[in-house]
Design an enzyme around this catalytic site. Sequence first.
Site, PDB file in Angstrom:
ATOM      1  N   CYS A 255      29.568 -24.319 -21.539  1.00  0.00           N
ATOM      2  CA  CYS A 255      28.847 -26.007 -22.513  1.00  0.00           C
ATOM      3  C   CYS A 255      29.932 -27.000 -22.073  1.00  0.00           C
ATOM      4  CB  CYS A 255      28.285 -26.061 -23.327  1.00  0.00           C
ATOM      5  SG  CYS A 255      28.598 -25.229 -24.821  1.00  0.00           S
ATOM      6  N   GLY A 427      31.605 -26.126 -32.264  1.00  0.00           N
ATOM      7  CA  GLY A 427      31.160 -27.859 -33.296  1.00  0.00           C
ATOM      8  C   GLY A 427      31.940 -28.906 -32.385  1.00  0.00           C
ATOM      9  N   CYS A 428      31.170 -29.601 -32.798  1.00  0.00           N
ATOM     10  CA  CYS A 428      30.804 -31.155 -32.187  1.00  0.00           C
ATOM     11  C   CYS A 428      31.119 -32.061 -33.239  1.00  0.00           C
ATOM     12  CB  CYS A 428      30.137 -30.843 -31.095  1.00  0.00           C
ATOM     13  SG  CYS A 428      29.674 -30.128 -29.814  1.00  0.00           S
ATOM     14  N   GLY A 429      30.999 -31.575 -34.831  1.00  0.00           N
ATOM     15  CA  GLY A 429      31.815 -32.642 -35.272  1.00  0.00           C
ATOM     16  C   GLY A 429      30.257 -33.318 -36.003  1.00  0.00           C
ATOM     17  N   GLY A 432      29.321 -35.114 -32.688  1.00  0.00           N
ATOM     18  CA  GLY A 432      27.171 -33.995 -31.991  1.00  0.00           C
ATOM     19  C   GLY A 432      26.448 -33.584 -33.058  1.00  0.00           C
TER      20      GLY A 432
END
Lengths: 872, 109
Positions: A255, A427-429, A432
């Site tokens: 991804c 992790g996307c914070g 996301g």
Amino acid sequence: MTSTIKDQDHALQERANHLVRQARLAAAVWTQYSQEQVDNIVKAMTVAAIENVQKLAIAAHEETRMGMIEDKILKNFVASEFHYHQIRDKKTVGIIREFPEEHIVEVAEPVGVILAITPVTNPTSTVIFKSLAAAKTRNSVIFSPHLMAADCSNLAAKIVYEAAIAAGAPKGFITWVEKSPRLRRETELMMVHPEVDLIFATGGTQLVRAAASSGKPALGVGSGNTPVYIHKSASYATTAMDVIISKTFDNGTECPSEQTLVIDAEIAPQLLAEFQRLNCHICTAEEVKKVADAVIDPRTGGMNYKLVGQPADLIAEKAGIKVNQYTKILLCPLEGDLRHHKLAVEKLMPVLGYVIVNSVDEGINRALDINYGGGTGHTAGVFSEDDDVVERFADAINAGRIIVNSPTSIGGLGGVYNNLNTTLSFGCGTGGGNITTDNVGIKNLLNYKRVPRRKNYTLTFQTTKNIYINPGSIDHLRSLKTKSAIIITSRSAARRGHLSMVMERLPADCKVDVFSDVGVEPDFSTVEKAVAVMRQSPVDTVIALGGGSVLDAAKIMRLFYDNPELKLQEVAVSFLDFRHRISVFPQVVHTQLVAIPTTSGTGSEVTPFAVLKDNNSKRKLSLVDECLLPNIAIIDANLTKSMPKEITVDTAFDALTHALEALASTFSSDYTDGLALEAMRLIFEALPETLKNPGHILWRHKLHNAACLAGMAIGNASVGVNHALAHSLGASFDIPHGKANGVFLLSTLEYNSKIPRKFMPTSTYPLWVADQKYARAAQFLGLTDEDAPGETPSREKMCVLLRRAVYDLARLAGQPLAVAELGIPQDQYEQRMIELVTGSFEDMSMRTNPALPLIPEVAALLASAYPPRQRP
Amino acid sequence: MSGENADQAVEQRRTEVLPIDGPLERGIDHIDRTLATGVNLTLDFTGCKFISVDGLEWLEELLLRSDSLGSKVVFTNLVPSVYKVFKVAHIDSLLRACGAPSQPTEPYC
């Protein structure tokens, strides 16, 4: 039919309960393991994983039909070998971090039972990764695999679990949901199971959202849509190779892999030519449309999952485009408004969009279009040799990892191309919908127990460096090193002859100005006037000659003369603890300050305090800093000989209050105690004698010394509730400070000598000893109980004797001891009670009182101070 | 027999104090046999510094058996690391045997 569904649900719930129970017991048993045991287990698991990287890669490819075996082998290595290399020496048991300067240690606590959801794109590597992370952090993990990858995922779990058990891990710490049509339902049941402590979700957006809304703490990842900006300063050849490596890695299933390239026009021709040379196909506008129709699902606008992880030639065939079988990537120019282009979304396959831009600004803006088009918080990339461009890009883009000059997919995994933490969960914070932007790993699977030790403050003792004492010490001015001085004083100084005493002694070659407009309660306009005079005729010395108001004003004048950029409101911000205050004072002062007190009260000549009236708020502003300390103090009692009786008494009671409050202060120390006790003793001795014989220089000298000693005490220990009440009363009714102090003294001595309703919370004051301090003061004064001669008084009685002595001294000196004695009508006093309470409570003096006065107690102290006093 | 009478009957039984020495990694036969004689048991954990999953499951089973026999098993002298295992395991019967109150919310396992 209904009962059948119920039965099925019951069976599922039973299975979920069984898995969770195993995990729960293992989590309990884990708590007993040492770091060494854990590390041995993790090592055994890693070895087992490495031994099976190929087997698991083949199993994953066979089951999912996605990606490439060769790359899946690499992923399995990253999840095992690389991951192990990063966590091997990390502490995860007991004390894991120490912060010696903060006196804090962190102790690890496992999170407990983790429900780990794993994806179809990286099934075995994610299981290996999460298993090692769980073991390293002494957690249990239940795997819920993707239905299309359940067998290979569970095989990976079984391999590492068996190795762990052989190495001594708790039975059942890794479990998994078996492949079944109701796998998803079973996962949902576990997501809300009360014995699951954390959900660690890597996978489709829907599952991650379900995890986030389960009510459990959840670590999720978001979908990506990685923009990569290629600046003209980048090397087109290495950029092309890196992008190809990345976008073809496992056929694009990672991804963080590139989704749209944003290419500077200057470099575009060479870069695109290089892509072509390396067997990437650049699509025509017509081909782009065909590709978009094939890879984008028209119902969702997202990628067609049937083509995820498929090779470029197969995708081209599906799109109806002819390419050779070795084509690596289908490169699609995205014409028109990028924000509305069908292909400007995540495509986990070797299909890559690109746009050409004419400036860095445009490049960053187009990258933002992609970044905010479904991949916020995930990953971005930049190729540039210009660090400024990299910084601007990183500042603008919202991504948890911004990969520089390297492949974003393998770069995002960490450990191969950079030193990011190795992960299979990005992790996307908040962009996301996640709690972290970390490359999620072991640090996210621990509870951190902070163990702060009590702060040990280093108390300092500071005062004026040069103090000249004894009558006649004003002669020191003759040797003062100054060429230009200003004398800050009041009008009365000239009348009392003090001004001429000073001027006569200054060196003959010294230019002297005089500013004598300091009134009883100067405000900042007075300071500004004096500073303006000093600017017109620059000085190297400020001589403060007068009482407390003059000395305080001169301190502030010197400060603002030396530092014209300072703002009064910024240096006069209230604070709870001066060590943490936000006001910043200059570290260096240029102009020397000579303080010559003409009253024996404030001790301002040796304190770092200065008080100024604020006409706007009708309150007093307090400035506190070492830089306010005078350089020289001259304690010459000859200047006090002509002091009227009333001022003599008022100022003596001010000094007495300083001594008594410094003694009991939460910042008191052996140093300040000695000064306070001696100051108090001198006042009890010298004030009655001075009143009998006002011209006697010896007693004046003792009183002057007492004020200075008490000043040193409060300069380091500060004062207490009595001053807070006095400041409030003085501001409301224009009462001289010494008198205002005196009327509360008996009340506050009694209040502070009783066990407080609330102790003052400060690390410098570990034990409430105010009553002992007052008893010691009584002892130091030699007080005895006239009602029980010959007996040793109790501590409580000693406190009473001290109050009695204060009462007797005040009565002897004619000093008011109650508000009523100040001539303030009771109704007016009561009308202003709220104002008095508020003013007192806001006063900084309150914060070093040995008891934390409650608001009703402040009101009671104010009320009790009104009626005339009885002898204690 | 009323609840109060049943409690009295349990209290009137002889109590055997048996030590758990060393790590509790599996069931201990002589404790099983002693319980089967119908006595109350006090298990002294002074010498026990580790409990495995099998050990936990055996203790839970032991408590179930004692319930069905109408006798009582209590745990004493637990070191904190072992007591924490019971706390984290969330098994109500184990916590009750330690004299701890039941979990505020019903334990699921």
